[in-house]
Design a protein around this motif. Structure first.
Motif, mmCIF file in Angstrom:
data_model
loop_
_atom_site.group_PDB
_atom_site.id
_atom_site.type_symbol
_atom_site.label_atom_id
_atom_site.label_comp_id
_atom_site.label_asym_id
_atom_site.label_seq_id
_atom_site.Cartn_x
_atom_site.Cartn_y
_atom_site.Cartn_z
ATOM 1 N N GLY A 102 53.837 -159.021 -61.848
ATOM 2 C CA GLY A 102 53.774 -157.569 -61.974
ATOM 3 C C GLY A 102 52.406 -157.114 -62.481
ATOM 4 N N ALA A 103 51.878 -157.809 -63.448
ATOM 5 C CA ALA A 103 50.576 -157.447 -63.988
ATOM 6 C C ALA A 103 49.497 -157.659 -62.936
ATOM 7 C CB ALA A 103 50.267 -158.266 -65.238
ATOM 8 N N GLY A 104 49.586 -158.725 -62.174
ATOM 9 C CA GLY A 104 48.617 -158.994 -61.117
ATOM 10 C C GLY A 104 48.668 -157.931 -60.033
ATOM 11 N N GLY A 108 45.682 -155.350 -59.203
ATOM 12 C CA GLY A 108 45.159 -155.262 -57.847
ATOM 13 C C GLY A 108 45.150 -153.834 -57.334
ATOM 14 N N ARG A 109 46.186 -153.075 -57.619
ATOM 15 C CA ARG A 109 46.248 -151.666 -57.189
ATOM 16 C C ARG A 109 45.160 -150.841 -57.871
ATOM 17 N NH1 ARG A 109 49.475 -149.672 -53.231
ATOM 18 N NH2 ARG A 109 49.759 -147.822 -54.469
ATOM 19 N N ILE A 110 44.961 -151.100 -59.154
ATOM 20 C CA ILE A 110 43.959 -150.335 -59.915
ATOM 21 C C ILE A 110 42.547 -150.667 -59.421
ATOM 22 C CG2 ILE A 110 42.876 -150.075 -62.193
ATOM 23 C CD1 ILE A 110 45.706 -150.453 -63.389
ATOM 24 N N LEU A 111 42.254 -151.931 -59.196
ATOM 25 C CA LEU A 111 40.924 -152.345 -58.783
ATOM 26 C C LEU A 111 40.614 -152.006 -57.328
ATOM 27 C CD1 LEU A 111 40.579 -155.794 -60.574
ATOM 28 C CD2 LEU A 111 39.586 -153.606 -61.245
ATOM 29 N N ARG A 112 41.631 -151.819 -56.510
ATOM 30 C CA ARG A 112 41.435 -151.498 -55.108
ATOM 31 C C ARG A 112 40.819 -150.114 -54.947
ATOM 32 N NH1 ARG A 112 46.523 -151.918 -51.438
ATOM 33 N NH2 ARG A 112 46.943 -153.435 -53.033
#
Length: 113
Positions: A102-104, A108-112
């Motif tokens: 979940g954290a990954g 990933g969504r935030i960094l995208r």
């Protein structure tokens, strides 16, 4: 005496020479006083500068000691947190994997963006 000179002329020359000597002595005395004042001022300024440098050095050493203490405390806290994390993973491996996934995904969504 000499040829063509009177005792009065000699007296005036001697008096003039004495005035020059007296003026020179007074000028030298004033110069010595001024030099002594300058020397005393330079010594005071040098002492103040040395005191300020000592205080600055002491403060820098205090800051360095405090920085080392904070670094040690931070490392100790990080080690304790890692020990707790390892213990949690050992006790609850499935939940740990789910949390990591979940954290990954969230990261990933935030960094995208």
């Amino acid at each position: 005496m000499g040829t063509g000179t009177s005792p009065r002329t000699h007296d005036r020359i001697d008096q003039g020479a004495e005035r020059v000597k007296q003026a020179t002595s007074e000028a030298v005395a004033r110069t010595k006083q001024a030099a002594d004042k300058v020397e005393a001022s330079v010594h005071r300024a040098t002492d103040r500068a040395a005191d300020a440098a000592h205080r600055a050095n002491d403060r820098a050493a205090d800051f360095a000691d405090r920085g080392r203490e904070l670094a040690d405390e931070t490392l100790d806290k990080a080690d304790a947190w890692m020990a707790k994390a390892r213990e949690y993973v050992r006790e609850k491996p499935m939940q740990s994997v789910a949390i990591a996934l979940g954290a990954g995904w969230l990261l990933g969504r935030i960094l995208r963006r």
